[in-house]
Enzyme design. Sequence first.
Site, mmCIF file in Angstrom:
data_model
loop_
_atom_site.group_PDB
_atom_site.id
_atom_site.type_symbol
_atom_site.label_atom_id
_atom_site.label_comp_id
_atom_site.label_asym_id
_atom_site.label_seq_id
_atom_site.Cartn_x
_atom_site.Cartn_y
_atom_site.Cartn_z
ATOM 1 C CG ASN A 22 6.719 3.166 -2.755
ATOM 2 O OD1 ASN A 22 7.458 4.067 -3.151
ATOM 3 N ND2 ASN A 22 5.420 3.338 -2.594
ATOM 4 C CB THR A 44 9.251 1.415 -7.114
ATOM 5 O OG1 THR A 44 8.941 1.928 -5.820
ATOM 6 C CG2 THR A 44 8.873 -0.055 -7.166
ATOM 7 N N GLY A 50 2.693 0.128 0.812
ATOM 8 C CA GLY A 50 1.288 0.000 1.150
ATOM 9 C C GLY A 50 0.617 -0.891 0.123
ATOM 10 C CG ASP A 51 -3.201 -2.139 0.700
ATOM 11 O OD1 ASP A 51 -2.741 -3.266 0.923
ATOM 12 O OD2 ASP A 51 -3.858 -1.492 1.533
ATOM 13 N N GLY A 52 -0.593 0.035 -2.704
ATOM 14 C CA GLY A 52 -0.433 0.522 -4.070
ATOM 15 C C GLY A 52 0.454 -0.351 -4.923
ATOM 16 N N GLY A 65 3.512 0.844 4.333
ATOM 17 C CA GLY A 65 2.797 2.015 3.844
ATOM 18 C C GLY A 65 1.734 2.476 4.811
ATOM 19 N N GLY A 82 -7.680 1.671 -3.450
ATOM 20 C CA GLY A 82 -7.105 2.861 -2.845
ATOM 21 C C GLY A 82 -6.562 3.873 -3.831
ATOM 22 C CD GLU A 83 -3.125 3.840 -6.202
ATOM 23 O OE1 GLU A 83 -2.870 4.901 -6.807
ATOM 24 O OE2 GLU A 83 -2.518 3.479 -5.162
#
Length: 499
Positions: A125, A157, A183-185, A215, A461-462
């Site tokens: 990412n 991405t 990150g965790d996304g 991230g 986290g979203e």
Amino acid sequence: MSGFEARDPFTDPIPDSSQHELEQNATLIVNRNASLTLGTDSLIVLGSQPTRAIPYYNVLWAELADLEIIIRYAHPTAKNVIVVAFISYIVDKSERSRALAWIAKLLDSAYGESQRCKRIKVLVNPFGGKGSAPKWFARDIEPIFLAAKCEVNVERTQFKGHAIEIAEEINTNDFDVIACCSGDGLPHEVFNGLGKKPDARTALAKLAVVQLPCGTGNAMSWNLNGTDSTSLAALAVVKGIRTPMDLVSITQGGNRFLSFLSQSFGIIAECDLGTEHLRWLGDARFTYGFLKRVIGKTLWPCDLAVKVEIDSKDQIRDHYQAEIDQRASMEERRRQTTLQNPTISPRLGPGEALPELRYGTATDPLPEDWHLVPQEKMGNFYCGNMRYMAADMPFFPAALPHDGNMDLVTIDGDISRTAALGLFLDVAKNRTFDNPLFNYRKITGYRLMPRGKDGYISIDGERVPWATFQAEVHHGLGTVLSRNGHCFEGPSVPNQSTS
């Protein structure tokens, strides 16, 4: 790292002869004046100055090229940094067959249960965190993968949700691992992409999803790799053991998606999503967001219905210890999951989509055995199935990857500012479990119905809409790589005898 003493993978004292009598076939004579010995926990290199012990965990690969034995390993250059290094020696022609057998034993010791030569689909990412993921992958991660003879396929991405499309379209026969440099996304997207496949359950079982911490939020790496160092995480992936992990179905409106990490409402969600504009502060933005809301004594009224499985901290402690004591292979734990409750996550017939929802959706009538309680003064709701919510924040010390439960922590009622600050300090010091202000339960499902004006609800986290949502756990639906194949890294619930 505060809260617990992290394991140092590089410390391996050289055993003395009085403690270890090494068998003759464990030693390979090389260069006529040097030797390589397979010790208890390490490869011991004698004849070099000084004598070295290379932990098996750090050994990446070994091979014999003609008469030259080459061993590549992870060498520490700082506390949280490793680089690829190698040693090479010439063996006598008469020793070639013996050298090949010795190398086979070395690799057996170096990898144990872990799969060698993993086929890794890497998603980078370039927009997450500080935008450094491409640089960190090329500098810290890829050299370790290649030295370990992993097959690497890299793709960047391009937009939010791109990893969902990639995972949905991926051929599960081509790879063993999907590694997210992010990150965790990105792991959240990958799990959901695999969940969209017609054979979702098969795909989620075959492909291990891992995170390489690039991230702002790197909770997945803390939980499974025990670090947010990119190079140490790369080594953890190389040596990682396939581990089944519970996933959670979230329904909201007409939508269903998967959660692998956490769901939050109240102060934790506000501290995370409400400080997005302060990402330049790093982890300090969470502290700022927390203190701001504590001083304001903000509350988030809601209605909460829960399917509780274990509601006593003593029983949770016993449950945790029983799971820790039960060490089984990946295949055995998969089999046990199906036998214990085949309605949760049956495996692995061809063409199977996600498991059916046992408790219905957020728009269905509440199940009769769920406990509904109006929460007029909800300060914090946090539910998850991993131990860490962020670095140095082991919020769920009793969390287990594969026990078929979510861990629910609530702070019910209005508390003083002083008490709230104490709770914040207790999280960092791994004292949340025994703090009486924290209500800690093991659950298999819940429905949260927010009231009032628009606010923040966070899933992995979203941000999701400010509306009723429902969650239920699926036992062992996903697959990850972990350092020990059994439990999360970091501090855990202490035993009764030591508490």
